[in-house]
Scaffold this motif. Structure first.
Motif, PDB file in Angstrom:
ATOM      1  N   UNK A  96      76.017  23.983  33.191  1.00 33.56           N
ATOM      2  CA  UNK A  96      77.421  25.382  33.356  1.00 33.56           C
ATOM      3  C   UNK A  96      77.259  26.437  32.321  1.00 33.56           C
ATOM      4  N   UNK A  97      77.081  26.203  31.846  1.00 33.67           N
ATOM      5  CA  UNK A  97      76.993  26.718  30.201  1.00 33.67           C
ATOM      6  C   UNK A  97      75.843  28.149  31.055  1.00 33.67           C
ATOM      7  N   UNK A  98      74.022  27.608  31.287  1.00 33.95           N
ATOM      8  CA  UNK A  98      72.795  28.631  31.095  1.00 33.95           C
ATOM      9  C   UNK A  98      73.771  29.077  32.832  1.00 33.95           C
ATOM     10  N   UNK A  99      74.458  28.796  33.499  1.00 40.83           N
ATOM     11  CA  UNK A  99      74.974  29.265  34.507  1.00 40.83           C
ATOM     12  C   UNK A  99      75.561  30.879  34.100  1.00 40.83           C
ATOM     13  N   UNK A 100      76.426  30.612  33.647  1.00 42.69           N
ATOM     14  CA  UNK A 100      78.275  31.407  32.897  1.00 42.69           C
ATOM     15  C   UNK A 100      77.570  32.443  32.099  1.00 42.69           C
ATOM     16  N   UNK A 101      76.620  31.936  30.839  1.00 37.74           N
ATOM     17  CA  UNK A 101      76.195  32.090  29.926  1.00 37.74           C
ATOM     18  C   UNK A 101      76.066  34.091  30.397  1.00 37.74           C
ATOM     19  N   UNK A 102      75.782  34.892  29.443  1.00 37.63           N
ATOM     20  CA  UNK A 102      76.236  36.889  29.515  1.00 37.63           C
ATOM     21  C   UNK A 102      75.716  36.869  28.128  1.00 37.63           C
ATOM     22  N   UNK A 103      75.557  36.474  27.224  1.00 39.77           N
ATOM     23  CA  UNK A 103      75.477  36.864  25.638  1.00 39.77           C
ATOM     24  C   UNK A 103      74.016  35.953  25.127  1.00 39.77           C
ATOM     25  N   UNK A 104      73.494  35.141  25.643  1.00 39.05           N
ATOM     26  CA  UNK A 104      72.867  34.362  25.575  1.00 39.05           C
ATOM     27  C   UNK A 104      70.685  35.113  25.426  1.00 39.05           C
ATOM     28  N   UNK A 105      69.770  34.621  25.568  1.00 40.72           N
ATOM     29  CA  UNK A 105      68.407  34.842  25.443  1.00 40.72           C
ATOM     30  C   UNK A 105      67.591  33.624  25.869  1.00 40.72           C
ATOM     31  N   UNK A 106      68.532  32.983  26.053  1.00 41.70           N
ATOM     32  CA  UNK A 106      67.658  31.457  26.389  1.00 41.70           C
ATOM     33  C   UNK A 106      68.867  29.745  26.046  1.00 41.70           C
ATOM     34  N   UNK A 107      68.752  29.428  26.663  1.00 38.47           N
ATOM     35  CA  UNK A 107      69.816  27.790  26.292  1.00 38.47           C
ATOM     36  C   UNK A 107      68.526  26.422  27.162  1.00 38.47           C
ATOM     37  N   UNK A 108      68.804  25.330  25.949  1.00 41.04           N
ATOM     38  CA  UNK A 108      67.953  24.914  26.458  1.00 41.04           C
ATOM     39  C   UNK A 108      69.172  23.324  26.263  1.00 41.04           C
ATOM     40  N   UNK A 109      68.935  22.297  26.644  1.00 37.18           N
ATOM     41  CA  UNK A 109      69.499  20.693  25.468  1.00 37.18           C
ATOM     42  C   UNK A 109      68.308  20.177  25.718  1.00 37.18           C
ATOM     43  N   UNK A 110      68.563  19.248  23.959  1.00 36.96           N
ATOM     44  CA  UNK A 110      67.449  18.441  24.326  1.00 36.96           C
ATOM     45  C   UNK A 110      68.351  17.206  23.621  1.00 36.96           C
ATOM     46  N   UNK A 111      67.106  15.925  23.064  1.00 31.96           N
ATOM     47  CA  UNK A 111      67.784  15.082  23.204  1.00 31.96           C
ATOM     48  C   UNK A 111      66.288  14.697  21.623  1.00 31.96           C
ATOM     49  N   UNK A 112      66.915  13.660  20.874  1.00 30.59           N
ATOM     50  CA  UNK A 112      65.344  12.679  19.558  1.00 30.59           C
ATOM     51  C   UNK A 112      66.147  11.698  19.326  1.00 30.59           C
ATOM     52  N   UNK A 113      64.657  11.382  19.338  1.00 29.02           N
ATOM     53  CA  UNK A 113      65.047   9.608  18.451  1.00 29.02           C
ATOM     54  C   UNK A 113      64.119   9.307  17.484  1.00 29.02           C
ATOM     55  N   UNK A 114      64.072   8.495  16.658  1.00 29.51           N
ATOM     56  CA  UNK A 114      62.952   8.704  16.047  1.00 29.51           C
ATOM     57  C   UNK A 114      62.580   7.053  15.966  1.00 29.51           C
ATOM     58  N   UNK A 115      61.682   6.815  14.746  1.00 31.02           N
ATOM     59  CA  UNK A 115      60.914   5.150  14.733  1.00 31.02           C
ATOM     60  C   UNK A 115      60.734   5.125  16.007  1.00 31.02           C
ATOM     61  N   UNK A 116      59.639   6.012  16.680  1.00 32.77           N
ATOM     62  CA  UNK A 116      58.326   5.176  17.981  1.00 32.77           C
ATOM     63  C   UNK A 116      57.024   5.460  17.365  1.00 32.77           C
ATOM     64  N   UNK A 117      56.545   4.251  17.931  1.00 30.72           N
ATOM     65  CA  UNK A 117      55.312   3.921  18.126  1.00 30.72           C
ATOM     66  C   UNK A 117      54.339   4.541  18.732  1.00 30.72           C
ATOM     67  N   UNK A 118      53.150   5.663  18.305  1.00 30.41           N
ATOM     68  CA  UNK A 118      51.850   6.092  19.993  1.00 30.41           C
ATOM     69  C   UNK A 118      51.493   4.974  19.846  1.00 30.41           C
ATOM     70  N   UNK A 119      50.347   4.443  20.940  1.00 29.53           N
ATOM     71  CA  UNK A 119      49.955   4.661  20.639  1.00 29.53           C
ATOM     72  C   UNK A 119      48.438   4.783  21.921  1.00 29.53           C
ATOM     73  N   UNK A 120      47.403   4.210  21.121  1.00 32.54           N
ATOM     74  CA  UNK A 120      46.141   4.735  22.028  1.00 32.54           C
ATOM     75  C   UNK A 120      45.019   4.160  21.929  1.00 32.54           C
TER      76      UNK A 120
END
Length: 415
Positions: A96-120
């Motif tokens: 709703x914000x993304x569609x209605x904002x007129x004074x912005x130069x871009x908008x995003x939503x993010x979420x993060x989580x720590x203490x992860x283990x990447x494996x390969x």
């Protein structure tokens, strides 16, 4: 031509004074050297520290407003327990914000989580930060891609299992092979590496950095973890326009839209927080101003002592060369010639002391540092030389005036 001869003559006298009384000159210039060293070293460290802190905070963006549940600073009489009752920002509010904002130069939503283990394979990278973002996150915050690419809209909209990893993570998981196109595993999901970010180095104050981070589409993150009111909270970030000074128009617009989206009545308090990186940078800037002032005070006392030392050299020099001054005047030398001669000598000696102090600071910057890169800027070099020149002029002006006003007959008779 006469001015070039005057400068050359003054330089020759200054150099002779320096060589004939080397020990006395060195001891006298020590104050200026220590003072300039103290001031420029403090300013160099402050500038390097401030740059490192701001670079470490680059992941939160510049000219950005963050819509969150919790404020970054607590103030006023707002009961702390009311913060727990606030809802988390969600995808619906973001759209709703993304569609209605007129004074912005871009908008995003993010979420993060720590203490992860990447494996390969047999390699793993633990205690890593994992972030889920929407497509326009790269407009809100800088994501420096070294190899590979950023997400395409189809990957973000479809929540595909693709990931951009940090350089430290890439080195640990793929020590001998190219990471692009390879798979990594985290939280039971396999992700394809599409990009590797530039090395950022260790951040200040424990701030997260891209070297130990993996970034994936928001939808992919939502499949791996619980995101919502009872799970991980999201953050809506909105980039402001350059012409919006202080982001006032954007802040008013976001506040109005969020209150409308959440159905708040005119007398209801906001149940969301609008946070800005300026809150942190202003606090950091105030701290650096105090440190810089301390550098001026500490260095100022040393420079004051050095100034008296140079003045002492100049008084002795006038006394030793009184006979020469009389001969010069009898041969037609003007008062300004004598004045400039001694004033140039004083400034020259002070610049030598300041130059040595700056050289010592430069040598310190060559010592390798793991925590931050220390560099001597051109501005600080000019500042050091400028202060040295001013001290030289102030220290030599009285001896130079006395020398220029000597009576030639009396001066020739002196021994």
């Amino acid at each position: 031509m006469i001015y070039l001869r005057l400068i050359a003559e003054s330089f020759r006298f200054a150099w002779q004074a320096l060589r004939s009384n080397l020990l006395r000159t060195i001891l006298s210039l020590l104050g200026v050297t220590i003072g300039i060293f103290a001031i420029i070293s403090v300013f160099t460290l402050v500038d390097s520290l401030e740059k490192n802190v701001r670079d470490s905070m680059s992941f939160i963006g510049d000219k950005v407003i963050y819509v969150q549940k919790w404020p970054w600073s607590f103030g006023g009489n707002y009961p702390w327990w009311k913060y727990f009752q606030r809802p988390e920002p969600n995808m619906r509010e973001f759209r709703l914000l993304e569609r209605n904002l007129t004074n912005d130069a871009g908008a995003a939503i993010f979420v993060d989580k720590g203490n992860n283990t990447f494996k390969q394979g047999s390699n793993s990278f633990s205690d890593a930060n994992l972030m889920g973002v929407t497509f326009e996150y790269n407009k809100v915050a800088e994501i420096p891609i070294e190899t590979g690419r950023y997400f395409i809209p189809q990957e973000v909209d479809g929540g595909r299992n693709v990931v951009i990893i940090g350089s430290e993570m890439a080195t640990a998981l793929f020590p001998y092979t190219e990471p692009l196109g390879q798979q990594v595993k985290v939280a039971g999901q396999k992700l394809v590496v599409i990009g590797v970010m530039e090395k950022q180095g260790e951040s200040m104050f424990g701030l997260p950095n891209y070297d130990q981070m993996g970034i994936i589409p928001y939808g992919a993150f939502a499949k791996m973890f619980d995101v919502g009111p009872d799970g991980l909270g999201s953050t809506i970030s909105v980039k402001g326009r350059e012409e919006d000074a202080g982001l006032l128009e954007l802040e008013y617009e976001i506040r109005g839209l969020m209150r409308n989206i959440r159905g708040l009545r005119p007398r209801d308090e906001d149940n969301f927080a609008l946070n800005r990186p300026e809150m942190a940078t202003q606090a950091i800037g105030g701290f650096f101003e105090v440190v810089g002032l301390a550098g001026w005070v500490i260095g100022g006392f040393a420079i004051l002592v050095g100034g008296f030392g140079i003045a002492n050299i100049m008084f002795v020099s006038v006394k030793e060369r009184t006979n020469i001054i009389g001969i010069q005047k009898s041969l037609g030398a003007k008062n300004y010639f004598i004045l400039f001669q001694f004033l140039f000598e004083s400034v020259f000696l002070s610049l030598i002391g300041g130059g040595i102090g700056i050289l010592l600071v430069f040598l310190l910057t060559l010592i390798p540092q793991d925590m931050m890169e220390v560099s001597l800027s051109v501005g600080n070099i000019i500042l050091g030389l400028g202060v040295s020149a001013v001290i030289g002029m102030l220290s030599g002006i009285i001896p130079a005036v006395l020398a220029s006003n000597l009576d030639p007959v009396i001066a020739i008779r002196s021994k």
